[in-house]
Scaffold this active site. Structure first.
Site, short mmCIF file in Angstrom:
data_model
loop_
_atom_site.label_atom_id
_atom_site.label_comp_id
_atom_site.label_asym_id
_atom_site.label_seq_id
_atom_site.Cartn_x
_atom_site.Cartn_y
_atom_site.Cartn_z
N GLU A 1 0.82 -1.21 0.00
CA GLU A 1 0.00 0.00 0.00
C GLU A 1 0.85 1.25 0.00
O GLU A 1 1.92 1.30 0.61
CB GLU A 1 -0.84 0.05 1.28
CG GLU A 1 -2.07 -0.79 1.21
CD GLU A 1 -2.95 -0.57 2.42
OE1 GLU A 1 -3.65 -1.53 2.79
OE2 GLU A 1 -2.91 0.52 3.00
N CYS B 1 3.04 8.24 1.54
CA CYS B 1 3.61 7.30 2.50
C CYS B 1 3.89 6.00 1.76
O CYS B 1 2.98 5.39 1.19
CB CYS B 1 2.60 7.08 3.62
SG CYS B 1 3.16 5.88 4.84
N CYS C 1 7.31 -7.51 7.69
CA CYS C 1 8.38 -6.95 8.52
C CYS C 1 8.89 -8.05 9.43
O CYS C 1 8.11 -8.87 9.90
CB CYS C 1 7.82 -5.78 9.36
SG CYS C 1 9.10 -4.82 10.21
N CYS D 1 6.77 -5.60 16.44
CA CYS D 1 6.27 -4.61 17.40
C CYS D 1 4.84 -5.00 17.73
O CYS D 1 4.04 -5.28 16.82
CB CYS D 1 6.32 -3.21 16.81
SG CYS D 1 7.99 -2.73 16.31
N CYS E 1 1.73 -3.24 16.17
CA CYS E 1 1.72 -3.00 14.72
C CYS E 1 1.17 -4.21 13.97
O CYS E 1 1.63 -5.32 14.16
CB CYS E 1 3.13 -2.69 14.24
SG CYS E 1 3.25 -2.49 12.45
N CYS F 1 -8.01 3.28 11.10
CA CYS F 1 -6.91 2.51 10.54
C CYS F 1 -7.11 1.01 10.75
O CYS F 1 -6.71 0.22 9.92
CB CYS F 1 -5.59 2.93 11.19
SG CYS F 1 -4.42 3.49 9.98
N1 SAH Z 1 9.17 0.25 10.43
C1 SAH Z 1 9.28 1.67 10.54
C2 SAH Z 1 8.35 2.43 9.61
C3 SAH Z 1 6.96 1.93 9.41
S1 SAH Z 1 5.81 2.05 10.73
C4 SAH Z 1 9.05 2.09 11.96
O1 SAH Z 1 8.63 1.29 12.77
O2 SAH Z 1 9.35 3.24 12.26
C5 SAH Z 1 5.38 3.79 10.80
C6 SAH Z 1 4.92 4.25 12.19
O3 SAH Z 1 3.62 3.73 12.53
C7 SAH Z 1 5.85 3.76 13.30
O4 SAH Z 1 6.12 4.79 14.20
C8 SAH Z 1 5.03 2.67 13.93
O5 SAH Z 1 5.47 2.41 15.23
C9 SAH Z 1 3.64 3.25 13.87
N2 SAH Z 1 2.56 2.28 14.09
C10 SAH Z 1 2.56 0.96 13.80
N3 SAH Z 1 1.37 0.39 14.15
C11 SAH Z 1 0.60 1.37 14.67
C12 SAH Z 1 -0.74 1.42 15.18
N4 SAH Z 1 -1.51 0.35 15.22
N5 SAH Z 1 -1.20 2.61 15.60
C13 SAH Z 1 -0.42 3.72 15.53
N6 SAH Z 1 0.82 3.74 15.04
C14 SAH Z 1 1.35 2.58 14.62
FE1 SF4 Z 2 7.92 -3.31 11.52
FE2 SF4 Z 2 5.59 -2.33 12.32
FE3 SF4 Z 2 7.63 -2.44 14.02
FE4 SF4 Z 2 7.69 -0.66 11.98
S1 SF4 Z 2 6.25 -0.68 13.70
S2 SF4 Z 2 9.35 -2.02 12.68
S3 SF4 Z 2 6.63 -1.85 10.40
S4 SF4 Z 2 6.59 -4.20 13.10
#
Ligand code: SAH
Ligand code: SF4
Length: 380
Positions: A92, A105, A112, A116, A119, A340
């Protein structure tokens, strides 16, 4: 042998290849101009090329573009694309227009490796890295769809690019770095280094390179100011704990009038207390910073809830009173993406992985009063 993709080559690499295939050098520069300035990819549409030149292109280059699986346009101008790669994987990209800038974006990986806990991308195994061409293609296709290849002086419809989609860009530096160089080429698409933001979960050994080799804006997904809290939500913290991350960021070559963006997802009862806010203030003391607070986007099955609006305000006020620039992200494109979480459940039903798209934020100033809005991750 697979042919290199046209969109993944620098001007020098493209010139070498085409000249090697028998095309005159000045023609190679014209091909680059067709692609990155005029937005034309098909050799038959490059009107100043001879039949022979076109044959060279078809011979030495992969010219296939990802296809558009889905394009959704929201009432507020947000556009979401699902792009299908040649091997069937989908990623996306989300376009967020604003008054003074418009941001795409983009994704850097399919899935990944970092899990996290908040995420949704992290729940999906890594399928593979995106190639440089697939990263550039997201920008190229978006600009094409927006009719944004109208010559150099036309007001850009896509002014900024943020690597905040699927994947960890610093686990795919071999493709992300060349892609960024291609996007920044002044003879091509010409995105300035201020217009590009790379977001990382904290891959410490690669952070310095972002400053030295690219000079783009750095966003760090901090999400907690201490090891105990951060390790509980971000397993990468075991490998690169907060102290190591902070020393890498303190060593980051920050250009004049720039700052580090700290992303901080607000998780109810996990990382959102006054004590966390005060620790955060101390942690980033002395670093030109913007803290971008992100209300957690709940997805089906997610183990957390989002902090209350009152908690978010109280947290922001502590930072603000301490003189820290802070923004709170707001959702855009709600009619197509809904929350989201819905975007995510919709795409996961399709067996794809969705991204965290950046959106408009309220910027705090004057002791916690929201004063203006702009896009997160952009320190312009
Ligand atoms: N992997 C990179 C970039 C992609 S994620 C990173 O982690 O920075 C982009 C941003 O969205 C990151 O700050 C991530 O922590 C945040 N994010 C991921 N899942 C989320 C969620 N469910 N709600 C809000 N922010 C989220
Ligand atoms: Fe990967 Fe999501 Fe963590 Fe970013 S926030 S490093 S996309 S698992």
């Amino acid at each position: 042998m697979t042919k290199p993709h046209l969109l993944g080559l620098s001007l020098a690499q493209l010139t070498d290849l085409l000249v090697g295939g028998g095309m005159p050098k000045f023609r190679a520069a014209q091909v680059w101009d067709w692609v990155h300035v005029k937005g034309v990819l098909a050799p038959e549409d490059m009107t100043n090329l001879s039949k022979g030149d076109r044959a060279v292109m078809a011979e030495v280059l992969d010219l296939r573009l990802p296809s558009v699986s889905v394009e959704q346009r929201a009432a507020d101008g947000v556009i979401k694309w699902l792009f299908k790669m040649a091997d069937g994987h989908e990623v996306e990209s989300v376009y967020i227009p604003e008054e003074t800038r418009s941001t795409l974006c983009v994704s850097s990986q399919i899935g990944c490796t970092l899990t996290c806990r908040f995420c949704h991308t992290g729940t999906q195994a890594l399928a593979r890295n995106l190639t440089a061409a697939e990263i550039v293609a997201q920008v190229w296709l978006a600009r094409k769809a927006l009719s944004d290849f109208n010559g150099k002086d036309a007001a850009r419809k896509l002014s900024n690019v943020v690597f905040m989609g699927m994947g960890e860009p610093l686990y795919n530096t071999e493709n992300v770095f060349p892609a960024i160089h291609i996007l920044m080429d002044e003879k091509g698409q010409g995105f300035g280094s201020r217009k590009i933001t790379l977001s990382t979960s904290g891959v410490v050994p690669e952070i310095t390179r972002v400053g030295e080799e690219l000079g783009v804006n750095l966003a760090v997904s901090l999400h907690a100011p201490d090891d105990e809290t951060r390790t509980a939500i971000m397993p990468i913290n075991k490998k690169y704990p907060v102290a190591a991350l902070m020393s890498a960021v303190r060593g980051f070559k920050l250009k004049e009038r720039r700052r580090i963006t700290w992303e901080y997802v607000m998780l109810d009862g996990i990382n959102d207390s006054d004590a966390h806010a005060r620790k955060l203030v101390k942690l980033i003391e002395g670093i030109p910073s913007l803290v971008n607070m992100i209300p957690f986007n709940v997805w089906p099955g997610s183990p957390f809830g989002c902090s209350s609006p009152e908690r978010i305000d109280a947290f922001a006020a502590i930072l603000d009173k301490a003189g820290v620039h802070v923004t709170v992200r707001k959702t855009r494109g709600e009619d197509i993406l809904a929350a989201c979480g819905q975007l995510r459940s919709e795409t996961s039903k399709r067996n794809t992985i969705s991204l965290q798209y950046p959106s408009v934020v309220a910027v705090y100033g004057n002791e916690g009063q929201k004063t203006r809005v702009h896009i997160s991750g952009d320190t312009d």
